[in-house]
Design an enzyme around this catalytic site. Sequence first.
Site, mmCIF file in Angstrom:
data_model
loop_
_atom_site.group_PDB
_atom_site.id
_atom_site.type_symbol
_atom_site.label_atom_id
_atom_site.label_comp_id
_atom_site.label_asym_id
_atom_site.label_seq_id
_atom_site.Cartn_x
_atom_site.Cartn_y
_atom_site.Cartn_z
ATOM 1 C CE LYS A 274 -3.850 -1.905 2.714
ATOM 2 N NZ LYS A 274 -4.935 -1.679 1.742
ATOM 3 N NE ARG A 348 -11.107 -9.778 -1.943
ATOM 4 C CZ ARG A 348 -11.493 -8.872 -2.851
ATOM 5 N NH1 ARG A 348 -11.915 -9.251 -4.042
ATOM 6 N NH2 ARG A 348 -11.470 -7.587 -2.553
HETATM 7 N N1 BES Z 1 -8.043 -3.853 4.480
HETATM 8 C C1 BES Z 1 -8.229 -3.415 3.152
HETATM 9 C C2 BES Z 1 -9.517 -2.646 2.949
HETATM 10 C C3 BES Z 1 -9.645 -1.319 3.653
HETATM 11 C C4 BES Z 1 -9.340 -0.167 2.974
HETATM 12 C C5 BES Z 1 -10.133 -1.238 4.925
HETATM 13 C C6 BES Z 1 -9.482 1.059 3.593
HETATM 14 C C7 BES Z 1 -10.281 -0.017 5.547
HETATM 15 C C8 BES Z 1 -9.961 1.137 4.883
HETATM 16 C C9 BES Z 1 -8.237 -4.615 2.219
HETATM 17 O O1 BES Z 1 -7.448 -5.682 2.585
HETATM 18 C C10 BES Z 1 -7.750 -4.143 0.889
HETATM 19 O O2 BES Z 1 -6.612 -3.755 0.822
HETATM 20 N N2 BES Z 1 -8.609 -4.187 -0.120
HETATM 21 C C11 BES Z 1 -8.267 -3.763 -1.431
HETATM 22 C C12 BES Z 1 -8.805 -4.792 -2.393
HETATM 23 C C13 BES Z 1 -8.303 -4.609 -3.802
HETATM 24 C C14 BES Z 1 -6.823 -4.892 -3.867
HETATM 25 C C15 BES Z 1 -9.074 -5.541 -4.695
HETATM 26 C C16 BES Z 1 -8.905 -2.411 -1.651
HETATM 27 O O3 BES Z 1 -10.021 -2.171 -1.193
HETATM 28 O O4 BES Z 1 -8.255 -1.570 -2.274
HETATM 29 MN MN MN Z 2 -5.448 -5.496 1.939
#
Ligand code: BES
Ligand code: MN
Length: 492
Positions: A274, A348
Amino acid sequence: MALKVQLSSGDAISSDADVLAVCATEGPLEKQSVIAALDEVFGGELLEHARNADFRGKKDQVLDVPTFGRIPAKRLVLLGVGAKRGVNAGSLRVVSAVAARAASTSSSLALALPDKATGGAFREIGEGIVFGAYRFTKYFTGDRRPKKELGTVSLYKGRGKPTVAERRALDLGAAVAEAISAARDAVNEPPNQLTPAELANRCKQVARRGRMKITVLDKRGIEKAGMKLHYAVGQGSVNEPRFIHMVYKPKRAKSRIAFVGKGLTFDSGGLCIKPAPGMGEMKSDMGGSAAVLGLMGAVAASKPNVEVHGIIAAAENMPDAAAYRPGDVFGSLDGKSVEIINTDAEGRLVLADALAFARKQKPDVIVDAATLTGACVVALGKTCSAFYTGDASLAKQFDRAASDAGESFWRMPLLEELREQLKSDIADLKHTGDRWGGSISAALFLREFVGDVPWIHCDIAGPALSDRARGVVPKGGTGHAALTFLKLVESV
Ligand code: BES
Ligand code: MN
Ligand code: ZN
């Protein structure tokens, strides 16, 4: 030290608590008994001050009044609760929380409830007080350490003596919120402290106190159990994954519900790392598991006649030589093979195995909670969670539970047309679709692992962490979903 919440008879005005909070409904203030009596002590200056400050008892209005020694309390706070006929258990929960937060740096609070409007709301009042008093201060030293903390709250109801039923309801509400405070603590705890192993320790504590059975699998155990997706997500971290299973089992349960929580104690994104801004917030990526932990503690206090399973898939998602990669293919506990697309879509994956495990417990319903997608936050904002289910009557029941809990949830559709995004060229499933509808395609992926058990998926990515205090919600970890889950269990 646990906060003491008690019901007092007599009049609030002569309470020697540090802070006296008085609920005011909209309409003539002079007709409200406690305010009228206070105004007399203040020689008419209280109502005049209220007029000058335009305080009219409207919802969310707060008026701080110095007492200049005219009553024993050092501070007087008037709290607007809005129109009298609109006062209900939910609004009393909120106003109790606001009162407790206003007094959270004092030692004691006396709270005068609105005239004749308390009904059966003492449980919600107990919840609100403990929720509102919540603070996370363990890492402060020196001057930043709190000098005082709220130790005693005395409630004054309009008329009549407190009844045994009211006392019990108040105690239960306080105990429930105390249990959910453990969920808030777990979210607030920094990720170097709250590792998957430490999360498991906290679950053990809750299980011990509630006399519940608990099983914890370590990295080896997860591998041996065949939870290949959970294992893959955890393989890149020195803080090894844990799989946690708690069971509350009353003698003659009417039904069995399994709750499943995403427990990413930190989500760096893994190799698909990230960006730096906001990455620290990913300590809250175990918000779903925190809700399950809080729920189990709350269930131990409220003792519903329902068998409740609390299942948590805990891991840390890190980039490392041993980390899983995009392009990898793994099997799963369910048997389906999954092609990894983006290592940041780890939630997931751990949930897929945990849902498959939940299904084996033969529950009547499975409910999961996860800080699953940023897309969900884009769709519904930071205060409202999404829920998904294919079962209309379950949706209704869940809506009701959320509204009883005062938590914001919105049902989203499981759009079949997005399902094809999950088709892989080399495995049974790809684990992500495209950007658009990202919360929905994540839900569709999870659905592949629940079989035909009635199921609700909650994407709590927004509300798990709050950027400000508001009503019962503190700044930081909220414990969001735990109270809704408790109400759902109690509604069976
Ligand atoms: N934990 C994150 C989602 C999240 C984002 C929670 C912001 C709280 C605040 C999750 O694991 C994630 O990174 N999801 C990605 C999925 C994508 C790579 C398909 C996302 O939402 O960008
Ligand atoms: Mn994630
Ligand atoms: Zn995540």
